[in-house]
Design a protein around this motif. Sequence first.
Motif, short mmCIF file in Angstrom:
data_model
loop_
_atom_site.label_atom_id
_atom_site.label_comp_id
_atom_site.label_asym_id
_atom_site.label_seq_id
_atom_site.Cartn_x
_atom_site.Cartn_y
_atom_site.Cartn_z
N GLN A 85 -2.88 2.76 -17.49
CA GLN A 85 -2.53 1.61 -17.07
C GLN A 85 -1.97 0.62 -18.11
O GLN A 85 -1.36 -0.34 -18.01
CB GLN A 85 -3.63 0.89 -16.25
CG GLN A 85 -3.22 -0.15 -15.33
CD GLN A 85 -2.21 -0.05 -14.43
OE1 GLN A 85 -2.66 0.50 -13.50
NE2 GLN A 85 -1.10 -0.57 -14.52
N TYR A 119 1.94 7.72 -5.04
CA TYR A 119 0.83 6.91 -5.74
C TYR A 119 -0.44 7.87 -5.86
O TYR A 119 -0.75 8.24 -5.02
CB TYR A 119 0.83 5.76 -4.87
CG TYR A 119 1.98 4.91 -5.01
CD1 TYR A 119 2.64 4.28 -6.23
CD2 TYR A 119 2.62 4.77 -3.91
CE1 TYR A 119 3.79 3.90 -6.30
CE2 TYR A 119 4.11 4.39 -3.75
CZ TYR A 119 4.38 3.55 -4.89
OH TYR A 119 5.90 3.05 -4.69
N GLU A 151 3.49 6.93 -12.99
CA GLU A 151 2.74 6.61 -14.14
C GLU A 151 3.65 7.36 -15.32
O GLU A 151 4.58 7.94 -15.21
CB GLU A 151 1.60 7.52 -14.19
CG GLU A 151 1.51 8.90 -14.33
CD GLU A 151 0.25 9.85 -14.33
OE1 GLU A 151 -0.65 9.17 -13.82
OE2 GLU A 151 -0.10 10.78 -15.02
N THR A 183 3.39 2.34 -14.73
CA THR A 183 2.71 3.00 -14.12
C THR A 183 2.00 2.24 -13.06
O THR A 183 1.76 0.74 -13.02
CB THR A 183 1.25 3.19 -15.07
OG1 THR A 183 1.47 3.95 -16.16
CG2 THR A 183 -0.11 3.57 -14.51
N MET A 184 2.06 2.99 -11.67
CA MET A 184 1.36 2.23 -10.42
C MET A 184 0.22 3.09 -9.98
O MET A 184 0.63 3.97 -9.36
CB MET A 184 2.61 1.98 -9.68
CG MET A 184 3.66 1.02 -9.90
SD MET A 184 5.24 1.16 -8.92
CE MET A 184 5.97 2.24 -9.84
#
Length: 252
Positions: free
Chosen positions: A83, A76, A33, A88-89
Amino acid sequence: MRERGDGEGGLADLSWPALPPSPTVLVPLGSTEQHGPHLPLHTDTAVAAAVARAAAARLLTAAPDDPVLVAPAVAYGASGEHQDFPGTMSIGTAALRFLLVELVRSLSRWAGRVVIVNGHGGNLDALAAAMSLLREEGHDVCWAPCAAGPADAHAGHTETSLMLHLAPDLVDMARAEPGNLAPLAEIMPALAARGVAAVSPSGVLGDPTRATAGEGRRLLDRMAGDVAARIRHRRADHTGRLLPAPATVSPT
């Protein structure tokens, strides 16, 4: 800085016959992120992995006959509050809970105790839910935070100092600027409702400008000592979070 499941007590570098029986396994849990314009996206994961490795080294030094291994980090997490920022994931709370449950069920087939070393606050709901189910099932599992006392909330002095120590080539101090300096409790309603971007356009909550590698080294040592002491103390709260060791228990 090494990115695989290696270093002190590394698990992923071993073959299966080389594994000791019923080891304690530390699983670093982070996120991918935004961490402001000056820190890499994997900051939380890098910190959690470094703390786990250093804590494992302390545990092995104190008790060489009690095997401790460090698993590859889970990179993750639940990062929905970030977001709005590219990079960012997030897999969200529900998916992270499922991942942790299945991972620990698998580990428990051959490991002894499993300790999740958490480096991201957004993972807490998933951790609590996963720990509740897993402990009901009888698994020897708990989690410990990467805590070093009072700290700014995100991408500020604390995390910037840690990354200056761990991966200085990935820190761009020329782009480090203060973000929102208000206490977290004050901005939390807006943050929870609209995300970090609503309270800090840069994504920074704190002031990274005076961070130093020396401070990062001290913070990492404190975090690793705290995690090792919690693991030796063995007591956890209802969420599976390992409690701080009493003052009489040395963190080193």
